[in-house]
Design an enzyme around this catalytic site. Structure first.
Site, short mmCIF file in Angstrom:
data_model
loop_
_atom_site.label_atom_id
_atom_site.label_comp_id
_atom_site.label_asym_id
_atom_site.label_seq_id
_atom_site.Cartn_x
_atom_site.Cartn_y
_atom_site.Cartn_z
N HIS A 136 18.80 1.97 37.50
CA HIS A 136 18.99 1.95 36.05
C HIS A 136 18.28 0.78 35.38
O HIS A 136 18.07 0.79 34.17
CB HIS A 136 20.49 1.95 35.70
CG HIS A 136 21.14 0.61 35.80
ND1 HIS A 136 21.92 0.23 36.87
CD2 HIS A 136 21.13 -0.45 34.96
CE1 HIS A 136 22.37 -0.99 36.68
NE2 HIS A 136 21.91 -1.42 35.53
N ASP A 147 22.40 4.94 42.34
CA ASP A 147 21.81 3.86 41.55
C ASP A 147 21.25 2.79 42.48
O ASP A 147 21.84 1.72 42.67
CB ASP A 147 22.85 3.27 40.60
CG ASP A 147 22.24 2.34 39.57
OD1 ASP A 147 21.00 2.34 39.43
OD2 ASP A 147 23.00 1.62 38.90
N SER A 207 22.82 -6.80 36.93
CA SER A 207 22.51 -5.52 37.57
C SER A 207 21.53 -5.71 38.72
O SER A 207 20.57 -6.47 38.61
CB SER A 207 21.90 -4.56 36.55
OG SER A 207 22.86 -4.08 35.65
#
Length: 375
Positions: free
Chosen positions: A121, A172, A275
């Site tokens: 992502h 992901d 992230s």
């Protein structure tokens, strides 16, 4: 300096979380446990072509795998680690900053001299051209490079083909291949990749690291120095179909699936901008990679867990990528000696995310709807 080569085998830990009743009991035990390691040690062999190893499933001793298990997961820094405080140089030597046009975008994790893992992502609505990305290692301060810093160009970005095909933020995970191999030093070391069937002890000490935002004021951008936070992971079974919140838009309810996702049970400080960063656990022999920061709700909704990509689910995919991806040509590697630009949290979507408070997540109202975001 040589070119980047693949690795034949990669394995990771199987970590799932318990059912509601089991979670409550395990959580109570963990909260009262005081037998958690707070030091790391070990000597670091040098060499630009050393590979990250696997940790043996049946033991927590330094069992050798292909003769390189003494390389990975062993920082030079020895001493206590305090959550939420600045990291010391060399304390988390596998932590990388993924730069997009010179600005910090996401975290990444060094698993080999030529390979890092992050999350897919991070590349949404971004250029897919590798020339626009670089990785920064050996650095704990994003604004200030030292003699220990290595800034490397990205040769290839490989995102998982099943990203969000089955459910939001599913699969992901992404892999980054470097043009040139990273030189391992006292400040740059790959994290260990545990074997598929290794079981973590219930009192294992796990940590998350990154440069994410520490407050809800997202205009301030990421913090200057890498910050660690402690997390206690529960190793059990039964994470299927647990509702952790609602998501606006076409997905009204967000369901956590055991296929490739972990959820946090303990408090911590994983925030926006983290992230792709590592969730690592310490065994008596080394630190091993367990998860990658994927998504969570913002700080205004602390009753929801943060979600991590469960790396073990993608062992075959990682192995295949590292074995079959063509070697990079060192002659084509661009110059990467320029200092990084002042960071502006490139592409970060909104306010910060935080880990769930353990005493509240089991009692979540299923009707509550709250904004979601990537970490």
């Amino acid at each position: 300096m040589g070119y980047c080569q693949g690795v034949s085998q990669v394995a990771v830990v199987l970590l799932m979380f318990p059912k509601e009743k089991e979670a409550f009991l395990a959580l109570a035990q963990l909260l009262t446990s005081k037998n958690l390691p707070d030091t790391v040690d070990g000597q670091l062999p040098m060499g630009p072509h050393s590979r990250a190893s696997q940790v043996a499933p049946e033991t927590t001793s330094s069992k050798v795998d292909r003769g390189v298990s003494t390389v990975c997961g062993k920082p030079k820094v020895v001493g206590k680690i305090y959550g939420g405080r600045d990291a010391a140089a060399g304390q988390w030597p596998w932590q990388a900053s993924l730069l997009y046009w010179g600005s910090h975008l996401c975290g990444a994790v060094l698993i080999d001299s030529c390979w890092l893992v992050s999350t897919t992502h991070c590349f949404l609505n971004k250029s897919q051209a590798p020339k626009n990305y670089q990785v920064l290692l050996g650095n704990i301060q994003l604004y200030h490079q030292t003699q220990h810093t290595q800034k490397m160009s990205v040769h290839r970005i490989i995102t998982h083909p099943d990203f969000e095909k089955l459910h939001p933020f599913g699969s992901d995970i992404a892999m980054l291949q470097l043009h040139l191999p990273m030189n391992f030093t006292s400040y740059i070391v790959p994290v260990c990749l545990p074997s598929r069937d290794m079981q973590l002890p219930s009192n294992v000490s796990c940590w998350i690291t990154g440069w994410g935002m520490l407050t809800e004021d997202h205009k301030r951008g990421p913090v200057h120095t890498a910050v660690p936070s402690r997390l206690q992971a529960v190793c059990c079974s039964g994470c299927r179909g647990q509702r952790v919140g609602s998501r606006v838009g076409r997905f009204r309810s967000m369901i956590v699936h055991s296929e490739g996702q972990l959820r946090s049970l303990m408090p911590g400080d994983f925030h926006l901008g983290d992230s792709g960063g590592p969730l690592v656990c310490y065994l008596p022999s080394a630190w091993v990679l367990v998860g990658l920061a994927s998504w969570g709700l913002d700080c205004r909704h602390p009753a929801y867990p943060s979600i991590f990509t469960r790396v073990t689910y993608f062992i075959n995919w990682i192995d295949e990528i590292m074995r079959l991806t063509p070697l990079s040509d060192p002659a084509l590697a661009p110059h990467t000696c320029s200092p990084p630009k002042p960071l502006r949290a490139a592409g970060l979507p909104g306010p910060c995310a935080a880990l769930v408070l353990p005493q509240t997540w089991l009692l979540l109202p299923l009707t509550l709807r709250a904004p979601w975001q990537t970490l």
